[in-house]
Design a protein around this motif. Structure first.
Motif, PDB file in Angstrom:
ATOM      1  N   ARG A  16      53.480  -5.763  48.128  1.00 59.92           N
ATOM      2  CA  ARG A  16      54.471  -5.096  47.278  1.00 59.92           C
ATOM      3  C   ARG A  16      55.164  -6.163  46.440  1.00 59.92           C
ATOM      4  N   LEU A  17      55.381  -5.867  45.168  1.00 59.94           N
ATOM      5  CA  LEU A  17      56.055  -6.769  44.257  1.00 59.94           C
ATOM      6  C   LEU A  17      57.343  -6.109  43.772  1.00 59.94           C
ATOM      7  N   PRO A  18      58.265  -6.869  43.181  1.00 59.49           N
ATOM      8  CA  PRO A  18      59.489  -6.250  42.650  1.00 59.49           C
ATOM      9  C   PRO A  18      59.187  -5.248  41.534  1.00 59.49           C
ATOM     10  N   SER A  19      60.139  -4.385  41.246  1.00 60.88           N
ATOM     11  CA  SER A  19      60.066  -3.404  40.154  1.00 60.88           C
ATOM     12  C   SER A  19      58.967  -2.376  40.366  1.00 60.88           C
ATOM     13  N   ALA A  20      58.758  -1.946  41.612  1.00 58.28           N
ATOM     14  CA  ALA A  20      57.779  -0.906  41.952  1.00 58.28           C
ATOM     15  C   ALA A  20      56.378  -1.259  41.468  1.00 58.28           C
ATOM     16  N   GLU A  21      56.004  -2.508  41.605  1.00 56.43           N
ATOM     17  CA  GLU A  21      54.650  -2.951  41.285  1.00 56.43           C
ATOM     18  C   GLU A  21      53.968  -3.414  42.566  1.00 56.43           C
ATOM     19  N   PHE A  22      52.638  -3.425  42.540  1.00 61.22           N
ATOM     20  CA  PHE A  22      51.863  -3.737  43.729  1.00 61.22           C
ATOM     21  C   PHE A  22      50.675  -4.607  43.361  1.00 61.22           C
ATOM     22  N   ILE A  32      44.247  -6.805  41.042  1.00 52.75           N
ATOM     23  CA  ILE A  32      44.985  -6.381  39.859  1.00 52.75           C
ATOM     24  C   ILE A  32      46.427  -6.073  40.244  1.00 52.75           C
ATOM     25  N   THR A  33      47.278  -5.940  39.248  1.00 54.41           N
ATOM     26  CA  THR A  33      48.654  -5.508  39.438  1.00 54.41           C
ATOM     27  C   THR A  33      48.737  -4.034  39.085  1.00 54.41           C
ATOM     28  N   ILE A  45      56.777   9.549  46.409  1.00 52.39           N
ATOM     29  CA  ILE A  45      55.642   9.212  47.262  1.00 52.39           C
ATOM     30  C   ILE A  45      55.699   7.720  47.556  1.00 52.39           C
ATOM     31  N   ARG A  46      55.754   7.397  48.838  1.00 54.58           N
ATOM     32  CA  ARG A  46      55.869   6.001  49.257  1.00 54.58           C
ATOM     33  C   ARG A  46      54.486   5.356  49.293  1.00 54.58           C
ATOM     34  N   ILE A  47      54.400   4.170  48.724  1.00 59.46           N
ATOM     35  CA  ILE A  47      53.182   3.372  48.771  1.00 59.46           C
ATOM     36  C   ILE A  47      53.504   2.137  49.612  1.00 59.46           C
ATOM     37  N   LEU A  48      52.750   1.952  50.678  1.00 56.49           N
ATOM     38  CA  LEU A  48      52.989   0.833  51.578  1.00 56.49           C
ATOM     39  C   LEU A  48      51.792  -0.108  51.590  1.00 56.49           C
ATOM     40  N   SER A  63      43.509  -6.151  33.955  1.00 57.04           N
ATOM     41  CA  SER A  63      44.314  -6.835  34.957  1.00 57.04           C
ATOM     42  C   SER A  63      45.477  -5.979  35.447  1.00 57.04           C
ATOM     43  N   ARG A  64      45.725  -4.820  34.806  1.00 59.00           N
ATOM     44  CA  ARG A  64      46.815  -3.928  35.198  1.00 59.00           C
ATOM     45  C   ARG A  64      46.287  -2.509  35.318  1.00 59.00           C
ATOM     46  N   GLY A  65      46.924  -1.732  36.184  1.00 58.88           N
ATOM     47  CA  GLY A  65      46.512  -0.356  36.368  1.00 58.88           C
ATOM     48  C   GLY A  65      47.663   0.523  36.810  1.00 58.88           C
TER      49      GLY A  65
END
Length: 72
Positions: A16-22, A32-33, A45-48, A63-65
């Motif tokens: 998990r990355l800041p600002s709701a990115e993964f 990818i990010t 919806i929680r993404i873990l 590189s992003r999705g």
């Protein structure tokens, strides 16, 4: 951009990355990010870490999705 042009792939959330990115690891081995789609965010919806997700990517930036679905 029309949805027909999007590339749909599946992957596993690695970090998990800041600002709701993964950080997502694809089946092909690429990393990818990913960011949450509007419906996913609106429905809370929680993404873990470790979740399998479906990601849509633009053919212009591989590189992003956008995370569109959390798989069971």
């Amino acid at each position: 951009m029309p949805r027909e042009d999007m590339i749909t792939v599946e992957g596993v959330v690695v970090q998990r990355l800041p600002s709701a990115e993964f950080k997502i690891e694809l089946a092909s081995g690429h990393s990818i990010t990913g960011y949450l789609s509007g419906k996913t965010r609106r429905n809370f919806i929680r993404i873990l870490q470790g979740d399998r997700v479906r990601v849509e990517m633009s053919p212009y930036d591989l590189s992003r999705g956008r995370i569109v679905y959390r798989l069971k």
